[in-house]
Design a protein around this motif. Structure first.
Motif, PDB file in Angstrom:
ATOM      1  N   ASP A  61      41.758 -10.059  47.570  1.00  0.00           N
ATOM      2  CA  ASP A  61      42.919 -10.938  47.409  1.00  0.00           C
ATOM      3  C   ASP A  61      42.419 -12.383  47.428  1.00  0.00           C
ATOM      4  N   GLN A  63      43.698 -14.940  48.484  1.00  0.00           N
ATOM      5  CA  GLN A  63      43.939 -15.599  49.777  1.00  0.00           C
ATOM      6  C   GLN A  63      42.905 -15.245  50.845  1.00  0.00           C
ATOM      7  N   GLU A  64      42.133 -14.173  50.622  1.00  0.00           N
ATOM      8  CA  GLU A  64      41.042 -13.860  51.559  1.00  0.00           C
ATOM      9  C   GLU A  64      39.986 -14.953  51.594  1.00  0.00           C
ATOM     10  N   HIS A  66      40.371 -17.849  52.318  1.00  0.00           N
ATOM     11  CA  HIS A  66      40.593 -18.671  53.510  1.00  0.00           C
ATOM     12  C   HIS A  66      39.713 -18.272  54.688  1.00  0.00           C
ATOM     13  N   LEU A  67      39.326 -17.010  54.739  1.00  0.00           N
ATOM     14  CA  LEU A  67      38.545 -16.539  55.891  1.00  0.00           C
ATOM     15  C   LEU A  67      37.179 -17.202  55.973  1.00  0.00           C
ATOM     16  N   ASN A  68      36.633 -17.554  54.827  1.00  0.00           N
ATOM     17  CA  ASN A  68      35.270 -18.090  54.813  1.00  0.00           C
ATOM     18  C   ASN A  68      35.172 -19.529  54.320  1.00  0.00           C
ATOM     19  N   LEU A  69      36.330 -20.104  54.046  1.00  0.00           N
ATOM     20  CA  LEU A  69      36.373 -21.453  53.486  1.00  0.00           C
ATOM     21  C   LEU A  69      36.075 -22.507  54.557  1.00  0.00           C
ATOM     22  N   GLU A  78      46.458 -22.282  42.906  1.00  0.00           N
ATOM     23  CA  GLU A  78      46.133 -20.903  43.240  1.00  0.00           C
ATOM     24  C   GLU A  78      47.242 -19.983  42.757  1.00  0.00           C
ATOM     25  N   ASP A  79      46.859 -18.848  42.161  1.00  0.00           N
ATOM     26  CA  ASP A  79      47.832 -17.783  41.921  1.00  0.00           C
ATOM     27  C   ASP A  79      47.165 -16.453  42.239  1.00  0.00           C
ATOM     28  N   ASP A  80      47.748 -15.356  41.785  1.00  0.00           N
ATOM     29  CA  ASP A  80      47.199 -14.048  42.162  1.00  0.00           C
ATOM     30  C   ASP A  80      45.818 -13.781  41.581  1.00  0.00           C
ATOM     31  N   LEU A  83      41.682 -19.212  41.943  1.00  0.00           N
ATOM     32  CA  LEU A  83      41.894 -20.497  42.591  1.00  0.00           C
ATOM     33  C   LEU A  83      41.059 -21.506  41.822  1.00  0.00           C
TER      34      LEU A  83
ATOM     35  N   LEU C   8      52.545 -14.094  43.861  1.00  0.00           N
ATOM     36  CA  LEU C   8      52.401 -15.146  44.867  1.00  0.00           C
ATOM     37  C   LEU C   8      53.486 -16.217  44.743  1.00  0.00           C
ATOM     38  N   PRO C  51      50.100 -25.657  47.279  1.00  0.00           N
ATOM     39  CA  PRO C  51      49.327 -25.011  46.222  1.00  0.00           C
ATOM     40  C   PRO C  51      48.739 -23.659  46.641  1.00  0.00           C
ATOM     41  N   TYR C  62      45.913 -13.436  58.002  1.00  0.00           N
ATOM     42  CA  TYR C  62      44.575 -14.037  57.882  1.00  0.00           C
ATOM     43  C   TYR C  62      44.144 -14.753  59.160  1.00  0.00           C
TER      44      TYR C  62
END
Lengths: 89, 120, 500
Positions: A61, A63-64, A66-69, A78-80, A83, C8, C51, C62
């Protein structure tokens, strides 16, 4: 021209994300620093879900990310499926 | 300019008014081009203190750490009071010669150039 | 047939906008009383766009994953005596500054976003502030947990909340956030989300945390990068906020520019402490402050302001001064703490010969000329058994509250003096930037709680400096303060390493 950039924690997941970014942004520069990896490019950089999934061999995903950003610079969209970072110049 | 406040006619009293210092006033003192001391010193002093008392009794404790302090020729030293050239009167009080609350006193000793001649 | 998964964009719309409602029996202006007094004009809140399109359900998912990773590392760090793996005992002093100076700001940010999040009429803005508020609370908690390990082995970590509220140099970060939180909600967003998060915090969290990793500090690096994963979102929000305000009404442009000018300068002054942490407190160096400034402000900030030029926004006022200051601030800041090391809650020291050479190499135009002589003097006095500490209190800048140790940038052996008169009182500043901020809003800064003046007013206990330090600041004198040489920290470190 201005540079957009993204930095990720240096870990096993990021390694695949970096590989995908390198493939989708052939002109990008990858800089290794202690515990982190910074990628920069002129004006535009994209992280594509499809490429990351292919590298990881699993569903991913956007949005995952974000875990390593760690940080980024540029206007985010950003969309599905992706990014992207860009400057309007 | 003034602050844009949500309270109409926003007014407050200054926190560092002289009457808050129990009879003292604040005076800042600095030795130009002697950066062993990172910043000017702030003293709380009675306005009736003479300039001689300030120079000879108050200042040596801190400024005396510099080896050049003991050899200053005060006849040759020049002073600035609040950025204006100033000739102190040793026997007069601070107040009487215009050294006020939060005044800045700076002195220069051009023949003493600091550690290694580097303004330290 | 199962329902089609929402994409989304649809999900974001449903879980933010559609949560809002019309006000039928309360006057909207009374529901949001802080929305107008700053002069900002909002014509359409629905144009507010995140965004990342993060919604609460994804947020919790998360964030929970980040926390699980983080606490597993803290456990491993503690179980493996991680404190023994840092480069040397000097390094830990940078972490003391972090806990007493930065972590409480995370808490202030948590409170600040909770407050302003309530004050905005737009649901998108409220949701974004709510998430950021929770993020900031997470940051302060993880930082306390990470650093509690060091508290078992080193001095100076024991009373950080108390210290943050009282100790002289901690009034610099504290007053920065007090200033932002006592402003209106829009200025708070420009101050913290844009100027601080977008323009400046990279300099704190990215090279410094990379430096923590480089110095063997797994705990700090990990909480830093975990916090930074949220910061990346905050930064993006900061940029969106500014674009939103500028697009809403042209009258917003000069107001926003004024806030950018103010908070950029406030931020650069606050970061002078980070500058000295990078150049002087990391035994293994990653990059110099000057290099970090060039990458994270000049290059990244330059691109940002070029992008914003289309709205009529220019680079912050006094940016040309920072171009010169990057050569000087870290040296001038560490010298202030070396001078007042007896009054600090962490240890100070003279850089080693190798470090002095590294500084010469990184600062070829300024270090040998202006700063090496200061350290030569300190070395000479130390060798004679006279390690010196300033014997009188310093004059402070009314705006940034840092001792007046910064010099004229075109005459670096001359302290910079600026002053203003306001209602019969004199006020002093370290720079044109700090004077300008005062002159714009004097009513605010005449209230500055300047630690030196407060001591002289008798508001900090005791008659002597020693009593203030011991009883009012609660420093353990002889343990928390003074030079690293001869400190209990150093002694213990040598015992652990078998070099006593």
């Amino acid at each position: 021209m201005s540079k957009v950039y993204i930095a990720l924690q240096d870990n096993d997941e990021s390694r695949y994300i970096i590989e995908a970014i390198e493939e989708d942004n052939p002109d990008a520069t990858v800089i290794h620093q202690p515990a982190m990896i910074r990628i920069e490019n002129e004006n535009y950089l994209v992280v594509k879900r499809e490429t990351v999934e292919e590298k990881m061999g699993r569903d991913w995903d956007v949005q995952e990310l974000h875990l390593n950003l760690i940080t980024l610079g540029g206007n985010v969209d950003e969309d599905d499926d992706q990014l992207s970072l860009s400057w309007n110049v | 300019m003034s602050v844009r406040a949500i309270t109409p006619d926003y007014k407050v009293q200054a926190r560092d008014r002289v009457e808050n210092f129990h009879g003292n006033q604040i005076v800042y003192v600095a030795w130009d081009r002697h950066l062993m001391f990172c910043a000017p010193f702030a003293y709380a002093l009675p306005p009736t203190m003479t300039f001689a008392e300030l120079r000879d009794q108050v200042m040596p404790e801190a400024f005396g750490l510099h080896e050049e302090f003991a050899i200053i020729n005060w006849e040759k030293a020049t002073w600035l009071l609040d950025n204006q050239s100033f000739t102190p009167d040793l026997n007069q009080s601070l107040q009487a010669q215009g050294v006020g609350h939060k005044s800045v006193l700076r002195f220069q000793t051009p023949e003493l150039t600091g550690f290694q001649g580097k303004a330290v | 047939m199962s329902a089609k998964k929402l994409n989304l964009k649809d999900k974001y719309r449903l879980l933010t906008r559609d949560l809002d409602w019309e006000y039928s029996y309360v006057d909207r202006k009374k529901a949001f009383p802080y929305e107008e007094f700053e002069g900002i004009k909002i014509t359409d809140w629905s144009k507010w766009e995140d965004p990342f399109r993060l919604t609460m359900d994804a947020y919790w998912k998360y964030q929970a994953e980040k926390e699980k990773k983080l606490y597993a590392i803290f456990d491993a760090f503690a179980q493996n005596n991680g404190h023994l793996n840092v480069t040397d005992a000097r390094y830990v002093n940078a972490i003391k500054i972090f806990l007493t100076g930065v972590s409480p700001l995370e808490y202030q940010a948590y409170q600040g976003y909770a407050h302003v999040g309530r004050q905005f009429g737009g649901a998108g803005a409220r949701v974004a502030c709510q998430m950021q508020s929770i993020d900031e609370l997470r940051h302060v908690q993880t930082q306390i947990h990470a650093m509690s390990h060091y508290n078992k082995y080193f001095d100076g970590f024991q009373d950080w909340t108390h210290m943050h509220d009282r100790v002289w140099y901690l009034s610099v970060p504290k007053s920065f956030f007090d200033d932002a939180r006592s402003a209106g909600p829009f200025e708070f967003l420009i101050a913290i989300s844009f100027s601080f998060e977008y323009v400046l915090t990279n300099l704190l969290f990215v090279p410094f945390m990379s430096g923590a990793a480089h110095n063997g500090d797994m705990a700090t690096c990990t909480f830093g990068f975990s916090a930074q994963s949220d910061e990346a979102r905050h930064m993006t929000l900061g940029l969106e906020i500014i674009k939103f305000l500028l697009e809403q009404h042209e009258d917003n442009v000069p107001i926003v520019q004024k806030w950018i000018d103010k908070w950029f300068w406030r931020g650069t002054r606050l970061l002078s402490i980070v500058a000295m942490m990078m150049d002087y407190m990391l035994p293994n160096k990653v990059m110099s402050w000057k290099e970090a400034w060039e990458v994270y402000f000049e290059e990244a900030g330059g691109a940002l302001f070029k992008d914003l030029a289309r709205y009529g926004i220019r680079m912050p006022k006094f940016v040309e001064v920072t171009e010169k200051e990057k050569e000087h601030v870290s040296h001038q800041a560490w010298w202030i703490f070396y001078n007042y090391g007896h009054a600090a809650g962490f240890h100070t020291w003279i850089p080693s010969d190798e470090e002095l050479d590294w500084l010469s190499e990184k600062y070829p135009d300024t270090f040998d000329k202006y700063y090496r002589p200061r350290w030569e003097l300190a070395k000479k006095m130390e060798a004679e058994g006279k390690r010196f500490y300033s014997q009188a209190l310093p004059q402070l800048c009314t705006t940034c509250q840092i001792p007046m140790g910064f010099t004229e940038m075109d005459d670096p052996t001359q302290i910079a003096y600026r002053s203003s008169d306001y209602e019969g009182e004199k006020y002093h500043f370290c720079s044109d930037g700090c004077k300008h901020i005062f002159d714009e809003e004097p009513e605010k800064y005449v209230q500055s709680w300047l630690p030196v003046h407060q001591i002289y007013q008798g508001n900090c206990g005791g008659a002597s400096v020693e009593e203030v330090l011991r009883d009012y600041y609660k420093l353990n004198l002889g343990a928390d303060n003074l030079d690293i040489k001869g400190s209990p920290d150093e002694q213990r470190w040598k015992e652990w390493k078998g070099v006593a």
